[in-house]
Enzyme design. Sequence first.
Site, mmCIF file in Angstrom:
data_model
loop_
_atom_site.group_PDB
_atom_site.id
_atom_site.type_symbol
_atom_site.label_atom_id
_atom_site.label_comp_id
_atom_site.label_asym_id
_atom_site.label_seq_id
_atom_site.Cartn_x
_atom_site.Cartn_y
_atom_site.Cartn_z
ATOM 1 C CB ALA A 188 -0.941 0.009 1.208
ATOM 2 C CB SER B 83 -1.425 7.761 -3.822
ATOM 3 O OG SER B 83 -0.396 8.632 -3.428
ATOM 4 C CG ASP C 141 4.692 -1.032 2.510
ATOM 5 O OD1 ASP C 141 4.325 -0.914 1.324
ATOM 6 O OD2 ASP C 141 5.871 -0.967 2.869
ATOM 7 C CB CYS D 212 4.908 1.773 -12.230
ATOM 8 S SG CYS D 212 6.067 1.444 -10.904
#
Length: 699
Positions: free
Chosen positions: A20, A24, A51, A164
């Site tokens: 997490a 965001s 996390d 990403c």
Amino acid sequence: MVPPLFLDVLPDHYILDMCAAPGSKTFQLLEIIHQSIKPGFLPDGLVIANDVDVQRCNLLIHQTKRMCSANLIVTNHEAQYFPSCLSAKDFTRDEHGELKDILQFDRVLCDVPCSGDGTLRKAPDIWRKWNAGMGNGVHRLQVEIAMRGITLLKVGGRMVYSTCSMNPVENEAVVAEILRRSKGSVELLDVSYELPELVRRPGLRTWKVRDRGLWLATYEDVPISRRGVILPSMFPCDEICTSKLQSDSLYENATLNNSEVKNNCSFESGDHCVTMDIDNTTFKPLTMDIDNDPKKLGNDVTLVHISKDAEIEDDCKVGASQNDLDETKAKVSSFSLEHCMRILPYDQNSGAFFIAVLHKISSPHDDSVKAVGQSNRRMQRTQRSTSPGLGSDDQPVVRSSIDIPQDDPGVVEAASAPGPTDKFPSVKDDQGAVETENIEAFDNGEDGNLETKQTKENLLKHGKWRGVDPVVFFRDENTINSIRSFYGISDVFPLDSHLVTRNCDANHVKRIYYISESVRDILELNFKVGQKLKITSLGLKVFERQASKDNSGTCTFRLSSEGLPLLLPYIGKQILSASLEDFRHLLQYRTIKFPDFVDADFRENASTLISGCCVIVLKEKNKEIFQDDSSAIAIVCWKGKTNLSIMVSQLDAQELLERLQARFGGQRASGPDESDASLGASAEMEVSGAQVAEPDFVE
């Protein structure tokens, strides 16, 4: 932050954000479940944000603090070992086939760690760190995290896998491995009709793997010395045979006939054969030369009709030269990976994202669930038996540096009292962590029940995780009744069993947090199974201990600004409405004496309030005040003997002033109204230090 938009979140969903931080996407998920809820009410769902790094968890808590949500739990676990809160004995299913007393979620966001090459535009320093092998290094971890997410997903639930990065080893290869391991219990959804304005490109079905300067098309191309690093799951070809992982001798066989493939391939170990026998006809995906035809890097797949007895050709030799590898044909995956989405930065001036939406159709068989647990336990034993930080295949194992090993006797002793608790055996959960079995009682009659009760009390008192304050239900009836009576909190608003704290001593509690019913159910389940969840933060801070200088306050706890929006519709006492002028003056000068207020009625009502914490609500002209109005603006203040002081930080006060200026116009945030020159001059003198009005409370 596109991935959460494809989760199709509803207010009653249980959501897990596996990786997490910095928060965001978690904030976005909280906004979605709260957006249709009226003020004073809470959604039925919740968000668990996890996390692995405790420092990043603190950043996550800070980011989500602005949401003021009682439906959030922040945990600190390695995502691939996130606990299911399944007790040792309660391995049973209900009439619907679902596991009882197990933590599962309607939605799972699996935004895994990646090489990050999609963020080069906003973080150009990555160029100095990035190399082609980074994607290969995180592939195994990404698969483990994704598979754990599938295990924790409810039947009918949806999981979004995202990175990403644009490396297919981190993207399509992971999705293909998920589908292969799931054996039909998970499907890849086509969500091309969702968010139609989003420019996206389909996922790849064919690619090569880069390793040490070589482009590898199939697993047979991988040198034997690199097969501990380059895994079969990284390649698009789904013909992964058990024999390829068993001995080096079988690596030398360049070709296998159909019978050998059928005999050697094991679905359990990782094969999803591309060749299909349909009505005595065999189909095989056409191989493509990516280097010579870049247009074929897309998703067009051509099936070539061949005879049933045709042999599967493999022209790749182990340790072949680069010239031979360049001529190697890249194979095509049989899965519908074109349903994945690639968001490229130059399509709409954004970052690069890969997104895959997965839907869980059915639960795996009981034996499969048990096998997963046994596999995890074997892996933990193997890691402990090998050198520190290395797995059995001599690859670095990504582990958290902050997780405390629970097989340390000192940890168990710190979490339980000596004496009777030593009789309880130690068991391993699905994370491989050793914990005191506090949920089972031995057949010792009354003594056994007493020992179990003592062990539970010690866990609730001291907590299981070293360095993390325990989460304890706040049940001090005298304090709760005094809070309800002082602020006139309606009986409709439940306080019992909804208040928690991080201190077991009620006389020294500094902060009290409010949790929703869904969070309370998770917390009770966590207590039942021996506190498997390492909770770093939960709930919404609603009350804080506050001492006054003269000890005149009748309530030792003041309202928190974070919890005020939730409590505001239910407060009946210690609340006043102020005009826009007086409200602005409070925000600007922070402490104002009663004679300096503009509104005479407000001046009189404020002076007659009981000393202590109070709430000031902005009264708009020609508009009645409704505390349950979402547009209502209120602040927490402290009423002293001679003045009224706000209990809002300087930064928050400045932001609120700017909101008022944008909403109502008129006065600038930096000074008072020109119509009230006397108050402005008085306030300027106070701010300059000539006569500062001090608040009557102790910070």
